[in-house]
Design an enzyme around this catalytic site. Structure first.
Site, PDB file in Angstrom:
ATOM      1  N   GLY A 254      40.906 -23.521 -36.207  1.00 51.54           N
ATOM      2  CA  GLY A 254      40.619 -23.346 -34.861  1.00 51.54           C
ATOM      3  C   GLY A 254      41.605 -23.965 -33.736  1.00 51.54           C
ATOM      4  O   GLY A 254      41.447 -23.355 -32.568  1.00 51.54           O
ATOM      5  N   PRO A 296      43.609 -25.839 -40.592  1.00 47.69           N
ATOM      6  CA  PRO A 296      44.281 -25.064 -39.577  1.00 47.69           C
ATOM      7  C   PRO A 296      44.999 -23.856 -39.961  1.00 47.69           C
ATOM      8  O   PRO A 296      45.412 -24.099 -41.136  1.00 47.69           O
ATOM      9  CB  PRO A 296      45.048 -26.106 -38.793  1.00 47.69           C
ATOM     10  N   CYS A 363      51.873   6.140 -31.654  1.00 50.19           N
ATOM     11  CA  CYS A 363      51.293   7.169 -30.708  1.00 50.19           C
ATOM     12  C   CYS A 363      50.017   7.080 -30.199  1.00 50.19           C
ATOM     13  O   CYS A 363      49.015   7.880 -30.226  1.00 50.19           O
ATOM     14  CB  CYS A 363      51.492   8.355 -31.564  1.00 50.19           C
ATOM     15  N   GLU A 364      49.668   6.196 -29.479  1.00 50.31           N
ATOM     16  CA  GLU A 364      48.251   5.877 -28.776  1.00 50.31           C
ATOM     17  C   GLU A 364      48.667   4.996 -27.420  1.00 50.31           C
ATOM     18  O   GLU A 364      49.544   4.177 -27.351  1.00 50.31           O
ATOM     19  CB  GLU A 364      47.592   4.813 -29.664  1.00 50.31           C
ATOM     20  N   TYR A 392      48.972 -14.342 -37.550  1.00 53.65           N
ATOM     21  CA  TYR A 392      47.991 -12.849 -37.353  1.00 53.65           C
ATOM     22  C   TYR A 392      49.219 -12.035 -36.796  1.00 53.65           C
ATOM     23  O   TYR A 392      48.793 -11.144 -35.830  1.00 53.65           O
ATOM     24  CB  TYR A 392      46.909 -13.326 -36.601  1.00 53.65           C
TER      25      TYR A 392
END
Lengths: 439, 439
Positions: A254, A296, A363-364, A392
């Protein structure tokens, strides 16, 4: 062979240091884009090394019996898992797929810790069969593991992930140690004690450790400190009331990284220094010293990575100006999913002079990779760099909007090695069955 | 061959009608899980047919010149694209990948509309080369298309997506017609008129139409009505000021579906009925009648699909009870990404009697697929069904946490056909390059 004036790593560093208009950056990024295409994940090997070594030094100086695990979910490329494993890290995995990738990277079963709040029977069976340590998340799961171990006539090493009831004050979506979280068996109300008591009574199990993880992207040691204090107090309770002696206490991972200019985050040294007195005092009271485990993910790989994308078009509306790039939330999920901030550099342009939104190609409406940034005036064809995308980033990519997955490159000095080739249109069909008579 | 007492479709219907404890559901879902595994996307062919036919009938009864497009991004399985195409739908695509899948499904280039706010040079070149209509989103893009068409010595048919400045009152993240949106050339300030003027002056372009799309999951016709009014007024301006006569006016898609019990949404008939008088009046004033184009995605496929998952464990904490299932936001993104609601059924269990959270197997606190639901008491091994997962379900899946992608099945009567096989662990490595000397 001539020595280049600037290496690829010089270019990456220049981008990190907000000198994306420097000669080093103007050489490196167009070269990477030309050779590998965009969107492209690029990792700087030296930064992973620096991050890992910083953490190892900080902890090894203070904790005699230490094990470091890499939380593989941050980036599952086997090249990175392998690199960290060779430097000494085990693998903390959350699925059988991550076990598979870690094994492929050369991590032996004994250096793998399986931690997840929802393990399938297949995942339990695989871990038990291969002697992988299971970090147990609930009583229901405990019974399933014991049953599996018994039916396989073996012994499963386990720890419990406990919920310490600590709020580390990070983003709500990635808070895992608070009481409402889906993770862990609560220390509160004696539930964790009851869980260990039951584990000690069940056949087929060996209690190996105790684990907590209070969240992700934590910038202050206070949450970890309080968690470790509670873990060691609980370890003492385990010894005194159940006679359980632990091989290890795992304080989770974390550790946050600075995503914004000037953002203050704890260093690995800050964290180790804050934990050390709690550890000394707690283990003295405990009467023995377990191994300290730390795991980590983001801290090791996050700062090393950038996402390189290209501007498809620039659109000026009465309200906003958009840099439309060839990456979207299918390429980098964190801004849309968590409202996360990634610094953006425009390669080869100087002097910020307009406020823009960097819009993705999904397309948003919500697909904005960066909002309201003061950036140099860019044009179609320009390259943009999103910093700190090593964790991530690729791990959360999808083929949404039928876009093939990006490529990944590992850079060292002036050399770039493709560690994941770009996806293809044909791959979009890889698992589809040709339409039959129903359609 | 004996006729089964209940077909698979009976089971799917029972789940939709909240009779997941009925014999039909108790037969169907365990059979699907046994044959295809979980997590599994299951589509009911009859529901897609019903939805498509309802929209076609409602519009065909009121609009003489009509074309229907399927917004492929909702679900890109070629079996579904092909099924809808065979019933008469063209394909509205947002990427070259979607063009590729639509072509694979048998849709000819002339029935494809390419609409995206951020088109890459490669996407523009591909569309131009194949005679695919380009829905233009900015002036910058317009110039690129004209240049591409000229250099390919061809003519590109175009429309503009205009931003009508209409707020359809849907979720903010999927609002596309408001002034702040990244989509479309603003009608406001004469920008759209300027864009058409420029298009008429550029070589290599043929102006074919006019388009707007004000959002997704819209439950009231007011936004579409106001949008159509503005589109037709603008079409008149185009005729009078530029002499432009349009082949079509595209009012977009965005028809909502009921995700919650008792949720009121407009029907296709409601929408067609509300648009009809605006169309009559507007086209009379215009002096000619273009084709009306409409392009739903979710409306066609959303209600047909369910996500079938299995309970890995049940966890009771002092604060909440969690059903931990073998699907997560990598399997069904909408709850985590948009806070979206999907009804959940527990197969073979009666009488709701506890409040639970349905937690996914992704290692993040935010991975809750449903929160605070009153459901029957479930146990490990039970099957749960998420309704209305046919749109933006599989399409948004990822391999995050190294979980292979789910399978997809199309059901008709009592037959189930695999239309996408389950992903594999080996596939997680499909594009990874074996680690070299750098690692």
């Amino acid at each position: 062979v001539t020595t280049p004036e600037f290496t690829l790593c010089d270019g990456l560093r220049a981008a990190r240091e907000d000198r994306a208009d420097s000669p080093a950056a103007r050489l490196a990024f167009p070269r990477l884009a030309r050779e590998f295409g965009t969107p492209l994940y690029v990792y700087d090997r030296g930064v992973i090394e620096t991050q890992y070594d910083a953490l190892r030094s900080a902890f090894a100086a203070r904790f005699r019996r230490l094990r470091i695990f890499y939380a593989v979910k941050a980036n599952t490329n086997v090249a990175l898992i392998r690199f960290l494993h060779r430097r000494g890290a085990g693998a903390e995995v959350v699925s059988r797929g991550e076990t598979f990738l870690s094994r492929t990277a050369g991590v032996p079963p004994g250096a793998i810790l399986f931690s997840s709040s929802s393990k399938s029977p297949d995942e339990i069976a695989d871990a038990v069969a291969n002697g992988i340590l299971l970090n147990v998340d609930s009583m229901d799961e405990l019974e399933q593991i014991a049953e599996q171990a018994s039916s396989a006539a073996t012994t499963a090493a386990i720890s419990f992930r406990v919920n310490p009831g600590v709020d580390p004050d990070t983003l709500h979506k990635i808070n895992t140690g608070i009481s409402e979280s889906k993770f862990g068996v609560h220390l509160e109300g004696g539930l964790a004690l009851e869980a260990y008591r039951r584990a000690a009574a069940l056949p087929g199990l060996r209690i190996a450790g105790l684990h907590a993880h209070v969240g992700s992207q934590i910038v202050d040691p206070a949450g970890h400190v309080e968690t470790l204090r509670r873990l060691l107090a609980f370890a003492r309770e385990l010894k005194e009331r159940l006679g359980v002696v632990l091989d290890f206490v795992d304080v989770g991972g974390g550790l946050g990284i600075p995503y914004e200019d000037g953002q203050k985050v704890m260093s690995a040294d800050d964290l180790a220094a804050a934990l050390a007195p709690v550890w000394s005092e707690g283990t003295r009271a405990l009467g023995y010293e377990p191994e300290l485990w730390v795991e980590p993910g983001r801290f090791f790989v996050g700062p090393s990575g950038v996402l390189l994308a290209r501007v498809n078009s620039v659109k000026r509306t009465p309200v906003r100006t958009f840099l439309n790039v060839d990456a979207g939330f299918n390429t980098l999920m964190r801004p849309s999913m968590y409202g996360a901030y990634h610094r953006v550099r425009v390669v080869g342009r100087a002097a910020p002079d307009e406020i823009v939104d960097v819009a993705g190609d999904v397309c948003e409406t919500g697909d904005l990779l960066a909002e309201g940034r003061r950036l140099p005036r860019a044009a179609a064809g320009d390259l943009v760099v999103f910093l700190d995308a090593g964790a991530y980033g690729f791990a959360m990519t999808s083929e949404y909007n039928a876009r093939p997955l990006p490529a990944e490159v590992l850079v060292d000095g002036d050399e770039a090695v493709l560690i994941r080739r770009r996806g293809t249109f044909e791959e979009l069909l890889r698992s589809q069955i040709p339409p039959g008579r129903f359609s």
